[in-house]
Design a protein around this motif. Sequence first.
Motif, PDB file in Angstrom:
ATOM      1  N   ALA A  27       0.829  -1.207   0.000  1.00  0.00           N
ATOM      2  CA  ALA A  27       0.000   0.000   0.000  1.00  0.00           C
ATOM      3  C   ALA A  27       0.863   1.257   0.000  1.00  0.00           C
ATOM      4  CB  ALA A  27      -0.931   0.003   1.212  1.00  0.00           C
ATOM      5  N   GLY A  28       2.008   1.186   0.685  1.00  0.00           N
ATOM      6  CA  GLY A  28       2.932   2.321   0.689  1.00  0.00           C
ATOM      7  C   GLY A  28       3.492   2.590  -0.698  1.00  0.00           C
ATOM      8  N   PHE A  31       0.606   3.956  -2.958  1.00  0.00           N
ATOM      9  CA  PHE A  31       0.176   5.301  -2.573  1.00  0.00           C
ATOM     10  C   PHE A  31       1.007   6.348  -3.311  1.00  0.00           C
ATOM     11  CE2 PHE A  31       0.898   9.052   0.131  1.00  0.00           C
ATOM     12  CZ  PHE A  31      -0.390   9.559   0.174  1.00  0.00           C
ATOM     13  N   PHE A  32       2.330   6.162  -3.298  1.00  0.00           N
ATOM     14  CA  PHE A  32       3.185   7.125  -3.981  1.00  0.00           C
ATOM     15  C   PHE A  32       3.096   6.972  -5.496  1.00  0.00           C
ATOM     16  CE2 PHE A  32       5.081   7.267   0.257  1.00  0.00           C
ATOM     17  CZ  PHE A  32       5.208   8.634   0.423  1.00  0.00           C
ATOM     18  N   TRP A  34       0.355   6.274  -7.035  1.00  0.00           N
ATOM     19  CA  TRP A  34      -0.875   7.007  -7.332  1.00  0.00           C
ATOM     20  C   TRP A  34      -0.622   8.512  -7.325  1.00  0.00           C
ATOM     21  CZ3 TRP A  34      -3.611  10.092  -3.677  1.00  0.00           C
ATOM     22  CH2 TRP A  34      -4.833  10.601  -4.146  1.00  0.00           C
ATOM     23  N   LEU A  35       0.159   8.982  -6.341  1.00  0.00           N
ATOM     24  CA  LEU A  35       0.490  10.404  -6.293  1.00  0.00           C
ATOM     25  C   LEU A  35       1.240  10.851  -7.544  1.00  0.00           C
ATOM     26  CD1 LEU A  35       1.684  11.216  -2.650  1.00  0.00           C
ATOM     27  CD2 LEU A  35      -0.470  11.869  -3.739  1.00  0.00           C
ATOM     28  N   CYS A  69       3.445  -5.219  -6.278  1.00  0.00           N
ATOM     29  CA  CYS A  69       2.423  -4.377  -6.876  1.00  0.00           C
ATOM     30  C   CYS A  69       2.863  -4.009  -8.275  1.00  0.00           C
ATOM     31  CB  CYS A  69       2.178  -3.127  -6.033  1.00  0.00           C
ATOM     32  SG  CYS A  69       3.647  -2.094  -5.813  1.00  0.00           S
ATOM     33  N   GLY A  88       8.205   3.977  -0.237  1.00  0.00           N
ATOM     34  CA  GLY A  88       6.870   3.998   0.352  1.00  0.00           C
ATOM     35  C   GLY A  88       6.528   2.780   1.172  1.00  0.00           C
ATOM     36  N   PHE A  92       5.478   3.110   5.106  1.00  0.00           N
ATOM     37  CA  PHE A  92       4.185   2.697   5.636  1.00  0.00           C
ATOM     38  C   PHE A  92       4.336   1.645   6.727  1.00  0.00           C
ATOM     39  CE2 PHE A  92       0.283   3.948   3.016  1.00  0.00           C
ATOM     40  CZ  PHE A  92       0.810   5.191   2.710  1.00  0.00           C
TER      41      PHE A  92
END
Length: 226
Positions: A27-28, A31-32, A34-35, A69, A88, A92
């Motif tokens: 997820a970490g 998340f980045f 996605w950013l 991922c 990330g 996280f």
Amino acid sequence: MFGINDLPKFFLAFFLVLPIISFVHEAGHVFFAWLMGGKNITVIVGTGNKLFHWWILEVREYYFWYGFCSFDNLKHNKRLSNILIFSGGVLFNALAAIAVMYLVQVKSVESGMLTYQFTYFSMYYIFFALLPMPYPDGSYSDGKVILDLIRNKPQITENIYRIHLDEKKAKWQVLDNSKTILESSDKEAEVLAKAHELAQSNRPSRLLEIKNGKEVEICNYPIVPL
């Protein structure tokens, strides 16, 4: 000393806590990603055959082992962006472990085997993710990729694939970095599909199309964090 009575605790950690920590780690990364504008984001927990897919989460048969991922088409596909993405996961994990320790300290959560295992294995995950080493399958730890990105090492230099129409031969072609023809066809769709396949298999890579003498990016495929 580890005894028979500790076996249930071991299985609890292996089959419940580790998959959760793995998910937090991935997820970490995403998340980045996605950013940074990443598209087609998927978080894979486990290995083997796919059990189910929901939203961006894919859970596989051996859900307690491994995780990674994938994403593509970063808008900001630069060294700093990739350093943030690969950092990330451990960030996280560290934040989750600190949050659990804080909640235990302020007595919002009762201290117990689950909180201990979560904190311990989070630190375990962080250590081995940051250890800069290659894996037997040819991939690299997060720490190794981050270090290579900082040093601008050649093994993470992007591969470039180009498609264009050879008007003299009336053929669509896929070209590699050195402009060597890798595939040709009368049909643009066939060449485009082959180009995507090559780019996905040889990350990090960019797929470009030559139009009117100019190069237009179709897609980019960053390296995949573990």
